[in-house]
Design an enzyme around this catalytic site. Structure first.
Site, PDB file in Angstrom:
ATOM      1  N   ARG A  12       0.843  -1.201   0.000  1.00  0.00           N
ATOM      2  CA  ARG A  12       0.000   0.000   0.000  1.00  0.00           C
ATOM      3  C   ARG A  12       0.874   1.246   0.000  1.00  0.00           C
ATOM      4  O   ARG A  12       2.087   1.177   0.207  1.00  0.00           O
ATOM      5  CB  ARG A  12      -0.935   0.016   1.206  1.00  0.00           C
ATOM      6  CG  ARG A  12      -0.227   0.032   2.546  1.00  0.00           C
ATOM      7  CD  ARG A  12      -1.210  -0.202   3.698  1.00  0.00           C
ATOM      8  NE  ARG A  12      -0.519  -0.268   4.976  1.00  0.00           N
ATOM      9  CZ  ARG A  12      -0.270   0.773   5.766  1.00  0.00           C
ATOM     10  NH1 ARG A  12      -0.638   1.992   5.379  1.00  0.00           N
ATOM     11  NH2 ARG A  12       0.342   0.628   6.919  1.00  0.00           N
ATOM     12  N   ILE A  14       3.213   4.350  -0.329  1.00  0.00           N
ATOM     13  CA  ILE A  14       4.468   4.597  -1.028  1.00  0.00           C
ATOM     14  C   ILE A  14       5.067   3.300  -1.549  1.00  0.00           C
ATOM     15  O   ILE A  14       5.555   3.232  -2.680  1.00  0.00           O
ATOM     16  CB  ILE A  14       5.460   5.314  -0.093  1.00  0.00           C
ATOM     17  CG1 ILE A  14       4.967   6.740   0.221  1.00  0.00           C
ATOM     18  CG2 ILE A  14       6.853   5.372  -0.713  1.00  0.00           C
ATOM     19  CD1 ILE A  14       5.760   7.438   1.307  1.00  0.00           C
ATOM     20  N   ASP A  53       6.633 -10.484   8.524  1.00  0.00           N
ATOM     21  CA  ASP A  53       6.814  -9.470   9.549  1.00  0.00           C
ATOM     22  C   ASP A  53       8.316  -9.309   9.732  1.00  0.00           C
ATOM     23  O   ASP A  53       8.996 -10.226  10.200  1.00  0.00           O
ATOM     24  CB  ASP A  53       6.159  -9.932  10.853  1.00  0.00           C
ATOM     25  CG  ASP A  53       6.265  -8.896  11.969  1.00  0.00           C
ATOM     26  OD1 ASP A  53       7.103  -7.983  11.861  1.00  0.00           O
ATOM     27  OD2 ASP A  53       5.520  -9.023  12.956  1.00  0.00           O
ATOM     28  N   TYR A 145       9.649   7.535  16.107  1.00  0.00           N
ATOM     29  CA  TYR A 145       9.669   7.461  14.639  1.00  0.00           C
ATOM     30  C   TYR A 145      10.860   8.249  14.079  1.00  0.00           C
ATOM     31  O   TYR A 145      11.598   7.761  13.212  1.00  0.00           O
ATOM     32  CB  TYR A 145       8.347   8.010  14.097  1.00  0.00           C
ATOM     33  CG  TYR A 145       8.201   7.941  12.605  1.00  0.00           C
ATOM     34  CD1 TYR A 145       7.938   6.728  11.969  1.00  0.00           C
ATOM     35  CD2 TYR A 145       8.282   9.091  11.826  1.00  0.00           C
ATOM     36  CE1 TYR A 145       7.782   6.659  10.587  1.00  0.00           C
ATOM     37  CE2 TYR A 145       8.128   9.036  10.450  1.00  0.00           C
ATOM     38  CZ  TYR A 145       7.872   7.816   9.837  1.00  0.00           C
ATOM     39  OH  TYR A 145       7.714   7.766   8.473  1.00  0.00           O
TER      40      TYR A 145
END
Length: 239
Positions: A12, A14, A53, A145
């Site tokens: 999904r 980018i 994952d 982040y």
């Protein structure tokens, strides 16, 4: 020549735009996705979807084996998979911090390390890491982040020095605000505040990020390594 390409988190946003772009250029593209079902359009584009994952080393190894059986050793790796768990520092839990770093930074280490085996044998390869303008500017509520995305720059430049003599390049693309499902969920007030900081006055289209990645993965970029390419409408200039 068609190359074996892997885009992590390519189901999904980018990542999907990057996968489409490289598949359109004739490469054999595989993408990883963590949960749910991959978009039906991937099969129509000839893109292999592999559930993985990247926080689990065993899943990473299984994914690479599946891709190698279908397309051969990965020659171009785009490390795009990432997560956010935004929270102000004093409210951020240990798990909020470590889970983001483990996916965005340590997960990238895992997939780059595994891809480098085949690249070293063939003495050629392209590695592109997807960072963020936030990793350069910082962002309140995103210490986890921003730290993970800033870490990708030091990681990429170390890899560029380590693997460059074998014909392997490693570069970073740092997108700004991109028109995706995540940013569309913002309020009009939030979107207007963001636009006020961007000299070009608009969000990026995911395809514009993909174009930068496609260039860095191409023969034309053979003498570019250790670079950080901002695709942010001027938001992070000077950083």
């Amino acid at each position: 020549m068609s190359r074996s390409v892997l885009v992590t988190g390519g189901n999904r946003g980018i990542g999907l735009a990057i996968a489409r772009s490289l598949a359109g250029a004739g490469d054999q593209v595989a993408v990883t996705y963590r949960s749910g079902e991959p978009p039906a359009e991937l099969a129509g584009l000839g893109i292999l979807a592999v559930k993985c994952d990247i926080t689990d080393p065993e899943q990473v190894e299984r994914a690479y084996k599946e891709i190698e059986e279908a397309h051969g050793p990965v020659q171009v790796l785009v490390a795009n998979a990432g997560v956010t768990r935004d929270q102000l520092l004093l409210r951020m839990s240990e798990e909020d911090f470590t889970s983001v770093v483990d996916t965005n930074l340590t997960g990238t280490f895992r997939v780059v390390k595994r891809a480098s085996r085949g690249m070293l044998r063939s003495r050629t390869g392209r590695i592109v890491l997807i960072s963020s303008v936030v990793g350069l500017l910082g962002s309140a509520g995103q210490a986890n982040y921003a730290a993970s995305k800033a870490g990708l720059v030091g990681f990429a430049r170390s890899i560029a020095r380590e693997l460059g003599s074998r014909g392997i390049t490693c570069n970073v693309v740092a997108p700004g605000f991109v028109d995706t499902d995540m940013t569309r969920a913002l309020s009009d007030e939030q979107r207007d505040a963001i636009m006020g900081q961007v000299p070009l006055g608009r969000y990026a289209d995911a395809g514009e990020i993909a174009s930068a990645v496609r260039f860095l993965a191409s023969d034309e970029a053979a003498y570019i390594t250790g670079a950080v390419i901002p695709v942010d409408g001027g938001l992070g200039m000077g950083h």
